[in-house]
Structures are given as C-alpha cells and as structure tokens.
Design a protein around this motif. Structure first.
Motif, PDB file in Angstrom:
ATOM      1  N   GLY A   1      32.356 -22.736 -12.986  1.00 11.02           N
ATOM      2  CA  GLY A   1      31.903 -22.549 -11.609  1.00 11.02           C
ATOM      3  C   GLY A   1      33.019 -22.384 -10.623  1.00 11.02           C
ATOM      4  N   ASN A   2      34.263 -22.283 -11.072  1.00  9.64           N
ATOM      5  CA  ASN A   2      35.388 -22.152 -10.151  1.00  9.64           C
ATOM      6  C   ASN A   2      35.714 -20.710  -9.810  1.00  9.64           C
ATOM      7  OD1 ASN A   2      35.847 -24.963 -10.203  1.00  9.64           O
ATOM      8  ND2 ASN A   2      36.964 -24.769 -12.124  1.00  9.64           N
ATOM      9  N   ALA A   3      35.022 -19.764 -10.383  1.00 13.36           N
ATOM     10  CA  ALA A   3      35.370 -18.353 -10.219  1.00 13.36           C
ATOM     11  C   ALA A   3      34.581 -17.704  -9.093  1.00 13.36           C
ATOM     12  CB  ALA A   3      35.146 -17.607 -11.518  1.00 13.36           C
ATOM     13  N   GLY A   4      34.595 -18.326  -7.931  1.00  8.97           N
ATOM     14  CA  GLY A   4      33.959 -17.692  -6.790  1.00  8.97           C
ATOM     15  C   GLY A   4      32.474 -17.505  -6.949  1.00  8.97           C
ATOM     16  N   GLY A   5      31.760 -18.545  -7.375  1.00 12.88           N
ATOM     17  CA  GLY A   5      30.327 -18.429  -7.512  1.00 12.88           C
ATOM     18  C   GLY A   5      29.871 -18.048  -8.908  1.00 12.88           C
ATOM     19  N   PHE A   6      30.768 -18.044  -9.864  1.00 15.64           N
ATOM     20  CA  PHE A   6      30.376 -17.711 -11.231  1.00 15.64           C
ATOM     21  C   PHE A   6      29.421 -18.779 -11.755  1.00 15.64           C
ATOM     22  CE2 PHE A   6      30.854 -17.862 -15.808  1.00 15.64           C
ATOM     23  CZ  PHE A   6      30.628 -16.547 -16.121  1.00 15.64           C
ATOM     24  N   SER A   7      28.320 -18.331 -12.335  1.00 17.37           N
ATOM     25  CA  SER A   7      27.298 -19.260 -12.785  1.00 17.37           C
ATOM     26  C   SER A   7      26.438 -18.581 -13.837  1.00 17.37           C
ATOM     27  CB  SER A   7      26.423 -19.687 -11.593  1.00 17.37           C
ATOM     28  OG  SER A   7      25.747 -18.557 -11.059  1.00 17.37           O
ATOM     29  N   ALA A   8      25.341 -19.257 -14.177  1.00 19.29           N
ATOM     30  CA  ALA A   8      24.404 -18.657 -15.124  1.00 19.29           C
ATOM     31  C   ALA A   8      23.818 -17.370 -14.567  1.00 19.29           C
ATOM     32  CB  ALA A   8      23.293 -19.651 -15.441  1.00 19.29           C
ATOM     33  N   ASP A   9      23.712 -17.278 -13.241  1.00 17.68           N
ATOM     34  CA  ASP A   9      23.221 -16.041 -12.631  1.00 17.68           C
ATOM     35  C   ASP A   9      24.151 -14.875 -12.943  1.00 17.68           C
ATOM     36  OD1 ASP A   9      21.075 -17.347 -11.554  1.00 17.68           O
ATOM     37  OD2 ASP A   9      22.027 -17.692  -9.604  1.00 17.68           O
ATOM     38  N   SER A  10      25.442 -15.165 -13.023  1.00 14.84           N
ATOM     39  CA  SER A  10      26.394 -14.112 -13.347  1.00 14.84           C
ATOM     40  C   SER A  10      26.192 -13.614 -14.776  1.00 14.84           C
ATOM     41  CB  SER A  10      27.829 -14.623 -13.178  1.00 14.84           C
ATOM     42  OG  SER A  10      28.083 -14.950 -11.837  1.00 14.84           O
ATOM     43  N   LEU A  11      25.840 -14.534 -15.671  1.00 14.81           N
ATOM     44  CA  LEU A  11      25.542 -14.111 -17.031  1.00 14.81           C
ATOM     45  C   LEU A  11      24.328 -13.192 -17.064  1.00 14.81           C
ATOM     46  CD1 LEU A  11      26.087 -17.374 -19.121  1.00 14.81           C
ATOM     47  CD2 LEU A  11      27.517 -15.335 -19.066  1.00 14.81           C
ATOM     48  N   LEU A  12      23.339 -13.503 -16.231  1.00 15.05           N
ATOM     49  CA  LEU A  12      22.162 -12.644 -16.151  1.00 15.05           C
ATOM     50  C   LEU A  12      22.541 -11.273 -15.609  1.00 15.05           C
ATOM     51  CD1 LEU A  12      19.113 -12.264 -16.400  1.00 15.05           C
ATOM     52  CD2 LEU A  12      18.868 -13.222 -14.098  1.00 15.05           C
ATOM     53  N   LYS A  13      23.439 -11.249 -14.628  1.00 19.31           N
ATOM     54  CA  LYS A  13      23.911  -9.967 -14.095  1.00 19.31           C
ATOM     55  C   LYS A  13      24.631  -9.164 -15.172  1.00 19.31           C
ATOM     56  CE  LYS A  13      24.473 -11.398  -9.272  1.00 19.31           C
ATOM     57  NZ  LYS A  13      25.448 -11.598  -8.171  1.00 19.31           N
ATOM     58  N   ILE A  14      25.426  -9.859 -15.990  1.00 12.43           N
ATOM     59  CA  ILE A  14      26.123  -9.178 -17.076  1.00 12.43           C
ATOM     60  C   ILE A  14      25.114  -8.522 -18.015  1.00 12.43           C
ATOM     61  CG2 ILE A  14      27.355  -9.645 -19.219  1.00 12.43           C
ATOM     62  CD1 ILE A  14      29.269  -9.314 -17.078  1.00 12.43           C
ATOM     63  N   VAL A  15      24.069  -9.262 -18.348  1.00  6.97           N
ATOM     64  CA  VAL A  15      23.056  -8.719 -19.253  1.00  6.97           C
ATOM     65  C   VAL A  15      22.388  -7.493 -18.651  1.00  6.97           C
ATOM     66  CG1 VAL A  15      20.831  -9.190 -20.353  1.00  6.97           C
ATOM     67  CG2 VAL A  15      22.624 -10.928 -20.394  1.00  6.97           C
ATOM     68  N   LEU A  16      22.023  -7.584 -17.363  1.00  8.92           N
ATOM     69  CA  LEU A  16      21.294  -6.492 -16.713  1.00  8.92           C
ATOM     70  C   LEU A  16      22.189  -5.300 -16.395  1.00  8.92           C
ATOM     71  CD1 LEU A  16      19.006  -8.505 -14.239  1.00  8.92           C
ATOM     72  CD2 LEU A  16      18.404  -7.524 -16.463  1.00  8.92           C
ATOM     73  N   GLN A  17      23.439  -5.560 -15.994  1.00  8.17           N
ATOM     74  CA  GLN A  17      24.310  -4.476 -15.574  1.00  8.17           C
ATOM     75  C   GLN A  17      25.145  -3.892 -16.705  1.00  8.17           C
ATOM     76  OE1 GLN A  17      25.476  -6.532 -11.387  1.00  8.17           O
ATOM     77  NE2 GLN A  17      26.600  -4.699 -11.898  1.00  8.17           N
ATOM     78  N   LEU A  18      25.390  -4.664 -17.767  1.00 10.27           N
ATOM     79  CA  LEU A  18      26.258  -4.183 -18.831  1.00 10.27           C
ATOM     80  C   LEU A  18      25.526  -4.028 -20.161  1.00 10.27           C
ATOM     81  CD1 LEU A  18      29.484  -6.317 -18.165  1.00 10.27           C
ATOM     82  CD2 LEU A  18      28.737  -4.205 -17.057  1.00 10.27           C
ATOM     83  N   LEU A  19      24.904  -5.098 -20.625  1.00 10.87           N
ATOM     84  CA  LEU A  19      24.322  -5.077 -21.961  1.00 10.87           C
ATOM     85  C   LEU A  19      23.091  -4.183 -22.042  1.00 10.87           C
ATOM     86  CD1 LEU A  19      24.554  -6.134 -24.815  1.00 10.87           C
ATOM     87  CD2 LEU A  19      23.202  -8.131 -24.155  1.00 10.87           C
ATOM     88  N   VAL A  20      22.177  -4.299 -21.074  1.00 12.76           N
ATOM     89  CA  VAL A  20      20.960  -3.480 -21.098  1.00 12.76           C
ATOM     90  C   VAL A  20      21.288  -1.984 -21.022  1.00 12.76           C
ATOM     91  CG1 VAL A  20      18.840  -2.910 -19.847  1.00 12.76           C
ATOM     92  CG2 VAL A  20      19.454  -5.305 -20.242  1.00 12.76           C
ATOM     93  N   PRO A  21      22.152  -1.537 -20.086  1.00 11.69           N
ATOM     94  CA  PRO A  21      22.510  -0.107 -20.089  1.00 11.69           C
ATOM     95  C   PRO A  21      23.188   0.336 -21.381  1.00 11.69           C
ATOM     96  CG  PRO A  21      23.111  -1.110 -18.003  1.00 11.69           C
ATOM     97  CD  PRO A  21      22.720  -2.231 -18.913  1.00 11.69           C
ATOM     98  N   PHE A  22      24.034  -0.530 -21.942  1.00 10.73           N
ATOM     99  CA  PHE A  22      24.705  -0.183 -23.195  1.00 10.73           C
ATOM    100  C   PHE A  22      23.689   0.019 -24.313  1.00 10.73           C
ATOM    101  CE2 PHE A  22      26.573  -1.283 -27.258  1.00 10.73           C
ATOM    102  CZ  PHE A  22      27.729  -0.516 -27.272  1.00 10.73           C
ATOM    103  N   LEU A  23      22.749  -0.905 -24.436  1.00 14.36           N
ATOM    104  CA  LEU A  23      21.727  -0.784 -25.474  1.00 14.36           C
ATOM    105  C   LEU A  23      20.851   0.439 -25.242  1.00 14.36           C
ATOM    106  CD1 LEU A  23      20.684  -4.536 -25.881  1.00 14.36           C
ATOM    107  CD2 LEU A  23      22.139  -3.168 -27.382  1.00 14.36           C
ATOM    108  N   ALA A  24      20.563   0.735 -23.971  1.00 19.08           N
ATOM    109  CA  ALA A  24      19.780   1.936 -23.651  1.00 19.08           C
ATOM    110  C   ALA A  24      20.527   3.192 -24.104  1.00 19.08           C
ATOM    111  CB  ALA A  24      19.501   2.001 -22.153  1.00 19.08           C
ATOM    112  N   GLY A  25      21.834   3.198 -23.909  1.00 21.90           N
ATOM    113  CA  GLY A  25      22.636   4.325 -24.369  1.00 21.90           C
ATOM    114  C   GLY A  25      22.601   4.468 -25.875  1.00 21.90           C
ATOM    115  N   GLN A  26      22.634   3.341 -26.585  1.00 24.50           N
ATOM    116  CA  GLN A  26      22.546   3.381 -28.039  1.00 24.50           C
ATOM    117  C   GLN A  26      21.200   3.944 -28.501  1.00 24.50           C
ATOM    118  OE1 GLN A  26      24.665   1.706 -31.082  1.00 24.50           O
ATOM    119  NE2 GLN A  26      25.657   3.167 -29.723  1.00 24.50           N
ATOM    120  N   VAL A  27      20.125   3.519 -27.832  1.00 25.49           N
ATOM    121  CA  VAL A  27      18.788   3.980 -28.206  1.00 25.49           C
ATOM    122  C   VAL A  27      18.641   5.482 -27.966  1.00 25.49           C
ATOM    123  CG1 VAL A  27      16.337   3.804 -27.643  1.00 25.49           C
ATOM    124  CG2 VAL A  27      17.714   1.731 -27.838  1.00 25.49           C
ATOM    125  N   LEU A  28      19.179   5.954 -26.837  1.00 22.74           N
ATOM    126  CA  LEU A  28      19.019   7.361 -26.464  1.00 22.74           C
ATOM    127  C   LEU A  28      20.091   8.263 -27.062  1.00 22.74           C
ATOM    128  CD1 LEU A  28      18.088   6.933 -22.691  1.00 22.74           C
ATOM    129  CD2 LEU A  28      16.555   7.373 -24.609  1.00 22.74           C
TER     130      LEU A  28
END
Length: 338
Positions: A150-177
């Motif tokens: 939590g010392n990284a300027g608001g880094f939290s579990a919400d940031s992990l969710l952002k990673i999933v939505l902004q990075l992992l989901v688009p990456f997987l979509a690219g793999q599927v397509l």
C-alpha cells in the motif's frame, strides 16, 4: 555505444509534460486516452504471440526456467537488498521505483537482437522473452502487491483489478481473436509498431503531467539521480555476471548462455511503463524514472558485450578427432544464419 532514439522521444515527452502538463479537463482526457491506449497495446501483444511457438519453446524448459528465475526471483531479491541504501543514496520514492524495476518482465526485441549479434541461441531468446512478457502480466502485479504493498501511491487490490481489466483481459482477447486478425497484424507490423510506441509516449506524458501538477519532482536532486545511476550500474553488472557464470555452472553451452545472459539481465520498458501507469497512478513518474534510466544503460552495455561475444572463437573441435565437432560447427552456422 548506441543511444536509443526512442529514449530521446521519451525524454522529449517528459520535457513537454514539464512545460505543458495536462490539467483539469485536459488531464481527465489524457488519463482516459492513456487507459484506452494501454488496453489496446496489450490487445496487440495478445494477437502477436503464437500459441504454437510458445508450446514448441517449452521443449527447452531448463533455459526458460533459468531466465524466469533470474527475472522474477534474483532481480527482486537484489531489489529488496537495495532497501539498505535508503536514505543514504536513494529517497524512498526512488527506491520504490527501483524495486518496481526489478519486478517487470524481460525484453523481447533487444534480447533477440543482442543474442543474434553474439551468435547465440536466437530461437531460445525469442521464446524466453515471450514467456517472460506473458508471465509478467500476472507475476509483476502480484510481486508489486507483496513487496511494495500500500505504499505505492494508492496501490491496492483495486489496482490488481485494474491490471486484470486493462492488461490481462485485452491480452486474452487478442489471443482469442488471433486466428482471424493475426495475419492482418503481421502484415501491418511496422505501422502497428508506431501505435505501440505512441501509446507508451502517451502513458509517459500522462504520468509525468500528474507528477508535475503534484510537485513530486521537487523530491529529486542531481545527487539522488547520480546515486540512482550508480546503484543501477551495480545491479546490471551483478545480473550480467550471474547470468553468464550461472549458465556455465548449470552446464549450458555457449549459445544458450548467451541467450540466458541477454534475456535474464534486462528489463522491458514497453511492458513496465504501462504497468506502472496502472499500479502507481499519480506517483508513476518517479516509479518509471529508474526503469527509463536502466533501459538505456542496459542497451549501451549489452551492445558492447554482444559485439565482443561475436568475436569469440566457436568451440568447433574440443579434442582432435572429436566426433561432435561437425555438429557444433553446424550449430554455430545455423545461429549465424538465423
């Protein structure tokens, strides 16, 4: 020693952000555009990774495991050890950026290029860099959560969710397509490469604009920057040494050791900058500064090493009449042609 032109563009973007930072509505627009650009960037990453090539690459699992261990185990341990340099050489924000640097995945393009110049195992470098980038989408946020917390300027579990939505989901979509649009992406690789780099420039502008508005750059002095450069030089030297002699201790041949050294000692600017923008928010500017400096340093040093390795005599005949001499020569020839 090469100066990466893209580093000059990044520095120019930092200068624009310093003189004309986005404020108010402009900052909201820049932030939204940066979010969309990051998602599209990782979508393109997904369309480019061949699943068949990745499966084939697993046949050399010992090499890839070694590179992953260097990237996500040895590097972070060295980053944690650098905690003792605060506040003597580094401020706490700069140390967090240095620690984040040790968590990001390895490079792909430069690892391949330097391995090829040094006459190493190019296919292994391709697979090692790709595996590292893929693993980093998951491993880097998890390590950041565990080691930076939590010392990284608001880094939290919400940031992990952002990673999933902004990075992992688009990456997987690219793999599927990929089966439908992979050919188009390959044919327009050069044009889409400009999209990649433009997206990263937008991320850098947004991060440094937020830093300027919040005045966090007053925390960095010339002495602190010099200390950061010294620490990063030592970090790079240690990793280059460990990857080379560690590969020898693990009984890898010359070509594999070259791939391990170049893939296991470097960090990806292309992957790290977008991740920092998601993980650190307004504090991303200080978080990405160590990564930007390390990126240029690794290019300059590895270019010299690759050039020297290219002049190494290949182990053609270890003993007079050795039966494996012809096969070793063939390996070296194949590597050069690749």
């Amino acid at each position: 020693m090469p100066i990466d032109p893209y580093i000059l563009l990044l520095l120019g973007t930092v200068g624009v952000a310093a003189l004309l930072p986005a404020r108010g509505t402009g900052a909201d627009v820049a932030s939204g555009a940066s979010t969309a650009a990051i998602a599209f960037l990782f979508f393109l990453y997904g369309t480019r990774l061949s699943t068949r090539e990745a499966v084939e690459g697993f046949k050399h699992w010992r090499l890839h495991t070694t590179v992953l261990a260097c990237t996500f185990v040895v590097f972070p341990l060295l980053g944690l050890a650098a905690r003792g340099l605060v506040p003597v050489l580094l401020t706490h924000p700069l140390y967090q950026g240095l620690l984040f640097l040790t968590l990001v995945p390895s490079t792909v393009q430069s690892s391949i290029a330097f391995t090829s110049i040094a006459r190493g195992n190019v296919p292994a470098a391709i697979c090692a860099g790709s595996f590292s980038s893929l693993a980093g989408i998951v491993i880097t946020p998890l390590l950041a959560a565990a080691l930076i917390g939590g010392n990284a300027g608001g880094f939290s579990a919400d940031s992990l969710l952002k990673i999933v939505l902004q990075l992992l989901v688009p990456f997987l979509a690219g793999q599927v397509l990929r089966r439908w649009i992979g050919g188009f992406v390959t044919r327009h690789k050069q044009v889409l490469g400009y999209v990649d780099r433009g997206s990263i420039l937008l991320v850098v502008y947004t991060a440094f604009s937020e830093g300027m508005v919040q005045g966090i750059w007053h925390q960095v002095s010339a002495v602190r920057l010099a200390g950061l450069l010294a620490v990063e030089a030592v970090l790079l030297a240690v990793m280059l040494t460990l990857t080379w002699y560690g590969g020898k201790a693990l009984r890898f041949d010359r070509e594999d050791r070259i791939a391990i050294q170049f893939a296991g000692s470097k960090k990806s600017l292309a992957s790290g900058l977008p991740m920092a923008g998601v993980l650190f928010g307004a504090h991303a500017s200080l978080a990405v500064l160590p990564l930007m400096l390390f990126h240029q340093m690794q290019l300059m040093v590895c270019a010299v090493i690759a050039k020297r390795r290219s002049h190494d005599p290949l182990p053609e005949v270890m003993e007079a009449g050795a039966p494996t001499a012809g096969s070793r020569t063939a390996v070296g020839t194949a590597t050069r042609s690749g």
